[in-house]
Design a protein around this motif. Structure first.
Motif, PDB file in Angstrom:
ATOM      1  N   LEU A   1      -9.924 -10.367   4.157  1.00 42.48           N
ATOM      2  CA  LEU A   1     -11.050 -11.252   3.851  1.00 42.48           C
ATOM      3  C   LEU A   1     -12.378 -10.575   4.158  1.00 42.48           C
ATOM      4  O   LEU A   1     -12.486  -9.779   5.094  1.00 42.48           O
TER       5      LEU A   1
ATOM      6  N   GLN B   1     -14.501 -17.359  10.269  1.00 43.62           N
ATOM      7  CA  GLN B   1     -13.170 -17.918   9.961  1.00 43.62           C
ATOM      8  C   GLN B   1     -12.736 -18.916  11.031  1.00 43.62           C
ATOM      9  O   GLN B   1     -12.190 -19.980  10.724  1.00 43.62           O
TER      10      GLN B   1
ATOM     11  N   VAL C   1      -6.369 -15.874   1.379  1.00 45.36           N
ATOM     12  CA  VAL C   1      -7.163 -17.059   1.010  1.00 45.36           C
ATOM     13  C   VAL C   1      -6.404 -18.323   1.393  1.00 45.36           C
ATOM     14  O   VAL C   1      -6.949 -19.219   2.046  1.00 45.36           O
TER      15      VAL C   1
ATOM     16  N   ALA D   1     -12.952 -14.240   0.441  1.00 47.47           N
ATOM     17  CA  ALA D   1     -12.258 -12.978   0.174  1.00 47.47           C
ATOM     18  C   ALA D   1     -13.159 -11.968  -0.538  1.00 47.47           C
ATOM     19  O   ALA D   1     -12.686 -10.894  -0.931  1.00 47.47           O
TER      20      ALA D   1
END
Lengths: 196, 196
Positions: free
Chosen positions: A3, A10, B36, B140
């Motif tokens: 990512l 996150q 993802v 991403a």
């Protein structure tokens, strides 16, 4: 690093964040909610229709009008949360399309002239924006407690009108004592995703 | 710094990100899509019901079956995108609830015993997850091109079944030449949010 999103972000938005069921007394400011909105308004909707409307229930008087419409299990936490937001879909969003979608202003009539079509599109796109909103609350370092357990017709009558359909109600604040249920399992990639 | 989310992440997910209408030839890998999914699966749904199902249309054969169901203006870009995802709601999500919602496994029958209730809940919650998914694509480092302009019944028949309702189709990849329309205006905080 598959990512591009950094791991702190996150964690803030997904991995460490958690639906909260109790909150501290720390107020949620208008400045915070403006920052949340100015972030999430940028995320996409069909024809940029942006049908999400938000009612921030701040006054004690308004909170008293809201709580009886909540499902019994949602009443105490909704009464106590620092801030409560009613998320609704604007079924007359097409009136804004000439401004919001300037490269094809005719979209207002060509695609959205009929109310049932608008209602369907408003619900889908406002719900997408509700997803952005929940992540936006987390982006502000706050916790969200989204709820669909309430008398939708009652809330619509009390706080909205025939052109605005309530989607969900969200408690907002800093997590308090015992704010979280245990983390529940999620479906694996192979359970939720197929490739053809 | 009203937001806790760092400005690079704000740009990646919201401010600099943009719906893409063309893509480079760079493939989107299974590893990227797994990352993802493993990010966005953590975001909330009611009763953790997690009704979003994704069909990744990878093969040339499947792409050929999909494109004729797209609205004419969406056909060329859907044919050319590195990857296309069909996002759908699983109307039988309640079968997973004893695992997904272990602190009240009876929810499967108490709340979701009736199909119309399930369909409504699946659509709302899978659409929330679609919002998370679009931001996950951006997380991403990729661009998404979400579309609702397609023959929903045709796509359901060709790729899904009676228990899975298609919500949107998303082109995924790195933005190509002239990928973006000009940024359209958004409603201001005062236009979209009221306080009571």
């Amino acid at each position: 690093m598959t990512l591009a999103l950094d791991s702190a972000a996150q964690d803030l938005l997904f991995h460490a964040a958690h639906t909260a069921n109790s909150f501290t007394d720390e107020p949620v400011t208008e400045e915070q909610m403006q920052a949340v909105y100015d972030l999430i308004k940028m995320a996409p909707t069909a024809f940029n229709q942006s049908p999400l409307r938000v009612v921030l229930v701040r006054s004690a008087e308004a909170r008293e009008r809201l709580v009886p419409h909540m499902a019994e299990g949602n009443q105490a936490k909704t009464a106590a949360a620092p801030l409560v937001a009613i998320l609704a879909a604007d079924n007359e969003f097409h009136e804004e399309l000439p401004v919001l979608f300037p490269h094809f202003p005719q979209a207002k009539d060509v695609f959205f002239g009929e109310r049932p079509v608008r209602e369907r599109s408003a619900e889908l796109n406002a719900t997408l924006q509700a997803g952005y909103f929940l992540l936006g609350i987390r982006a502000a370092g706050l916790a969200a407690g989204p709820m669909t357990g309430f008398d939708h017709a009652g809330v619509q009558k009390e706080f909205l009108d025939d052109d605005h359909t309530p989607l969900m109600i969200v408690n907002i604040g800093k997590p308090g004592a015992d704010a979280f249920y245990p983390r529940s399992p999620r479906l694996s990639f192979d359970q939720a995703v197929t490739t053809v």
